[in-house]
Motif scaffolding. Structure first.
Motif, PDB file in Angstrom:
ATOM      1  N   LEU A  46     -48.801  -0.972   7.403  1.00 12.21           N
ATOM      2  CA  LEU A  46     -48.789  -0.109   6.205  1.00 12.21           C
ATOM      3  C   LEU A  46     -47.717   0.982   6.285  1.00 12.21           C
ATOM      4  CD1 LEU A  46     -52.589   0.471   5.405  1.00 12.21           C
ATOM      5  CD2 LEU A  46     -51.110  -1.445   4.865  1.00 12.21           C
ATOM      6  N   TYR A  92     -45.811   2.667   3.361  1.00 17.77           N
ATOM      7  CA  TYR A  92     -46.509   3.447   2.324  1.00 17.77           C
ATOM      8  C   TYR A  92     -46.412   4.947   2.553  1.00 17.77           C
ATOM      9  CZ  TYR A  92     -47.954  -0.592  -0.176  1.00 17.77           C
ATOM     10  OH  TYR A  92     -47.912  -1.725  -0.929  1.00 17.77           O
ATOM     11  N   TYR A 128     -60.050   9.762  -1.387  1.00 14.78           N
ATOM     12  CA  TYR A 128     -59.307   8.623  -0.830  1.00 14.78           C
ATOM     13  C   TYR A 128     -58.596   7.810  -1.913  1.00 14.78           C
ATOM     14  CZ  TYR A 128     -61.903   9.750   3.374  1.00 14.78           C
ATOM     15  OH  TYR A 128     -62.423  10.399   4.462  1.00 14.78           O
ATOM     16  N   PHE A 181     -53.748   0.237  -4.294  1.00 18.77           N
ATOM     17  CA  PHE A 181     -54.897  -0.408  -3.639  1.00 18.77           C
ATOM     18  C   PHE A 181     -54.828  -1.926  -3.829  1.00 18.77           C
ATOM     19  CE2 PHE A 181     -57.910   2.517  -1.708  1.00 18.77           C
ATOM     20  CZ  PHE A 181     -57.436   3.742  -2.136  1.00 18.77           C
ATOM     21  N   VAL A 198     -52.242  -3.363  -1.341  1.00 21.98           N
ATOM     22  CA  VAL A 198     -52.584  -3.301   0.083  1.00 21.98           C
ATOM     23  C   VAL A 198     -53.924  -3.984   0.379  1.00 21.98           C
ATOM     24  CG1 VAL A 198     -53.115  -1.720   1.973  1.00 21.98           C
ATOM     25  CG2 VAL A 198     -51.235  -1.216   0.422  1.00 21.98           C
ATOM     26  N   LEU A 245     -56.449  -1.632   4.707  1.00 21.80           N
ATOM     27  CA  LEU A 245     -56.670  -0.178   4.829  1.00 21.80           C
ATOM     28  C   LEU A 245     -57.730   0.121   5.892  1.00 21.80           C
ATOM     29  CD1 LEU A 245     -56.561   0.950   1.104  1.00 21.80           C
ATOM     30  CD2 LEU A 245     -55.125   1.859   2.926  1.00 21.80           C
ATOM     31  N   LYS A 302     -56.361  -0.427   9.463  1.00 23.69           N
ATOM     32  CA  LYS A 302     -55.552   0.708   9.936  1.00 23.69           C
ATOM     33  C   LYS A 302     -56.452   1.931  10.172  1.00 23.69           C
ATOM     34  CE  LYS A 302     -51.929   3.939   9.586  1.00 23.69           C
ATOM     35  NZ  LYS A 302     -50.928   4.411   8.654  1.00 23.69           N
ATOM     36  N   ARG A 303     -57.394   2.139   9.263  1.00 20.87           N
ATOM     37  CA  ARG A 303     -58.308   3.276   9.410  1.00 20.87           C
ATOM     38  C   ARG A 303     -59.035   3.219  10.750  1.00 20.87           C
ATOM     39  NH1 ARG A 303     -63.787   2.390   6.761  1.00 20.87           N
ATOM     40  NH2 ARG A 303     -64.079   1.563   8.851  1.00 20.87           N
ATOM     41  N   CYS A 320     -63.289   7.274   7.714  1.00 24.22           N
ATOM     42  CA  CYS A 320     -62.020   7.887   8.078  1.00 24.22           C
ATOM     43  C   CYS A 320     -62.183   9.250   8.756  1.00 24.22           C
ATOM     44  CB  CYS A 320     -61.247   8.060   6.773  1.00 24.22           C
ATOM     45  SG  CYS A 320     -59.511   8.214   7.012  1.00 24.22           S
ATOM     46  N   PRO A 336     -55.480   6.248   5.899  1.00 24.70           N
ATOM     47  CA  PRO A 336     -54.608   5.188   6.424  1.00 24.70           C
ATOM     48  C   PRO A 336     -53.373   4.917   5.573  1.00 24.70           C
ATOM     49  CG  PRO A 336     -56.669   4.291   5.565  1.00 24.70           C
ATOM     50  CD  PRO A 336     -56.822   5.763   5.566  1.00 24.70           C
ATOM     51  N   PHE A 337     -53.414   5.264   4.293  1.00 26.74           N
ATOM     52  CA  PHE A 337     -52.246   5.032   3.445  1.00 26.74           C
ATOM     53  C   PHE A 337     -51.029   5.819   3.938  1.00 26.74           C
ATOM     54  CE2 PHE A 337     -53.957   3.175  -0.678  1.00 26.74           C
ATOM     55  CZ  PHE A 337     -52.972   2.205  -0.755  1.00 26.74           C
TER      56      PHE A 337
END
Ligand SMILES: Cc1ncc(COP(=O)(O)O)c(C=O)c1O
Length: 424
Positions: A19, A22, A245, A318, A321, A326, A329-330, A362, A400-401
């Motif tokens: 990601l 982003y 989020y 969203f 991805v 997400l 990665k989170r 998160c 995570p973004f």
């Protein structure tokens, strides 16, 4: 994966992050000419760079088309909200027809209570979590009073155990079973705003439904953060805001979920307005209300298009991805943050403690022992944006973004410096 608390290792994680592109697509505030380390995506998400264009398009259409924009803008305004339903349904695990966007969160919770809190003399109790978000407490209290009940009697709060920082699912289920057929509604914040705990929504929903109650979730901290399967879990209703989020801008519109079983019927109480009536006949201006066949039946007013534009921009991201990427990665970035905190703790032993249980999304909430607000202000001055919750908690949510592993490493160094300074 074996983590290392080093700049080099953090940069390697960033290089491998699917990601990573982003991050450049968001505006970061600056402190001392440097992008901040932003931990408050759980409060207000950063602005995506593409959002401005979505808003400008509305302004331009309004300038050039005025009222004609309702039907003739490229993205017509009268049904603008419909564009949000399908992508949003994927975020919350719903069918597109079960999702709508309107009003703001607390307003929507009140609106949904009209349909789903229908107390009788014998079944009137509501279960919620102890110290729910204040707006939810005010909402529940005022609803209970509105129906002529005493909140002290009708509202049952599930408490954490003495000495524990989290709620146990078995305690919630035991409370549900104790309240039994007096239970009219269970309404809990699916991800707790204070300790970051993710409740076991599937099991809790089932237990409350088994007692014949309605079940709703406040997903302010859940939407865009954790995996949700609202339809399959059999949740009756849910609502969430979009400014955390979901990155849609301050105070922006709320999403609602209403389970399919309540759609396409006039057989449910609801506060109604003209945007909830069938669009085919809406402009015939008839006195009868014929509900839309989807969750739009709960729409009251015509959509606030200028507010929905940033939400649509965000949902486009969203869509690109997907929640799965997400969440992957989170999980990794939160684990890395936890690791970094653990490493710092070894050096400055006993000065802080993570409150958040393993069932988390998160957010890590960190209790600062001894040093409080001074340390929080020090972090802010160094460009680390966290937020403060009484009596001594900072909340860290690496969205995570746009957050990087390097941010986590740098934060750890700044935190250690702050702690070793022994601020007053
Ligand atoms: C859990 C929770 N519920 C309700 C609200 C209230 O949201 P709104 O002001 O959009 O009604 C918030 C706001 O942060 C929240 O975190």
């Amino acid at each position: 994966m074996e983590f290392e608390n080093s700049l080099n290792f953090a940069q390697q994680l960033d290089a491998k992050d699917p990601l990573r592109k982003y991050r450049e697509q968001f505006h970061f505030p600056k402190v001392n000419d440097k992008d901040v380390i932003y931990f408050t995506g759980n409060s207000l998400g950063l602005q995506p760079k593409r959002t401005q264009q979505f808003v400008n398009d509305i302004m331009t259409d309004w300038k050039n088309l005025a009222v004609e924009g309702h039907f003739h803008a490229e993205k017509s305004w009268w049904d603008y909200h419909e564009r949000l339903a399908a992508p949003l349904a994927k975020v919350v695990g719903a069918k597109p027809q079960e999702v709508s966007v309107m009003n703001t969160l607390t307003v929507n919770l009140h609106m949904l209570m009209v349909s789903f809190y229908r107390p009788t003399k014998t079944r009137y109790k509501i279960i919620c979590e102890e110290k729910a978000f204040p707006s939810d407490q005010y909402m529940l209290n005022s609803q209970v009073k509105f129906h002529g009940f005493d909140p002290d009697e009708a509202i049952v709060e599930v408490k954490k155990r003495e000495g524990e920082n989290f709620w146990r699912t078995e305690d919630i289920i035991a409370t549900i079973n104790e309240v039994g057929d007096e239970l009219a509604l269970l309404l809990i914040g699916g991800v707790n705003y204070y300790n970051g705990q993710v409740f076991n929504m599937k099991e809790i929903t089932k237990a409350a439904k088994d007692q014949g109650a309605y079940v709703g979730w406040d997903l302010a901290h859940g939407a865009g953060n954790v995996a949700l399967e609202l339809h399959d879990w059999g949740v009756d209703f849910a609502a969430w805001c979009s400014y955390k989020y979901m990155n849609s801008g301050p105070g922006n519109a709320s999403g609602i979920f209403v389970h399919e079983q309540y759609l396409n019927t006039t057989d449910i109480p609801r506060f109604e307005g003209w945007w909830g009536t069938k669009k085919e006949t809406r402009f015939l201006m008839k006195p009868e209300f014929e509900p839309m066949a989807n969750a739009d039946a709960w729409q009251v007013s015509n959509p606030p298009v200028l507010a929905l534009a940033p939400y649509l921009a965000s949902l486009e991201m969203f869509e690109e991805v997907g929640m799965k990427a997400l969440i992957e990665k989170r999980n990794c970035i939160v684990a890395y943050l936890e690791f970094v905190l653990g490493e710092i703790d070894k050096e400055v032993e006993g000065t802080f403690e993570i409150l958040t249980p393993k069932d988390r999304g998160c957010q890590l909430s960190v209790f600062l022992h001894g040093q409080g607000k001074a340390l929080f202000h020090y972090l802010m001055d160094q460009g680390v944006v966290t937020d403060w919750r009484e009596p001594n908690v900072i909340r860290l949510a690496p969205a995570p973004f746009y957050c990087s592993y390097e941010d986590m490493f740098r934060f750890g160094q700044i935190l250690k410096d702050g702690i070793t300074k022994n601020l007053p």
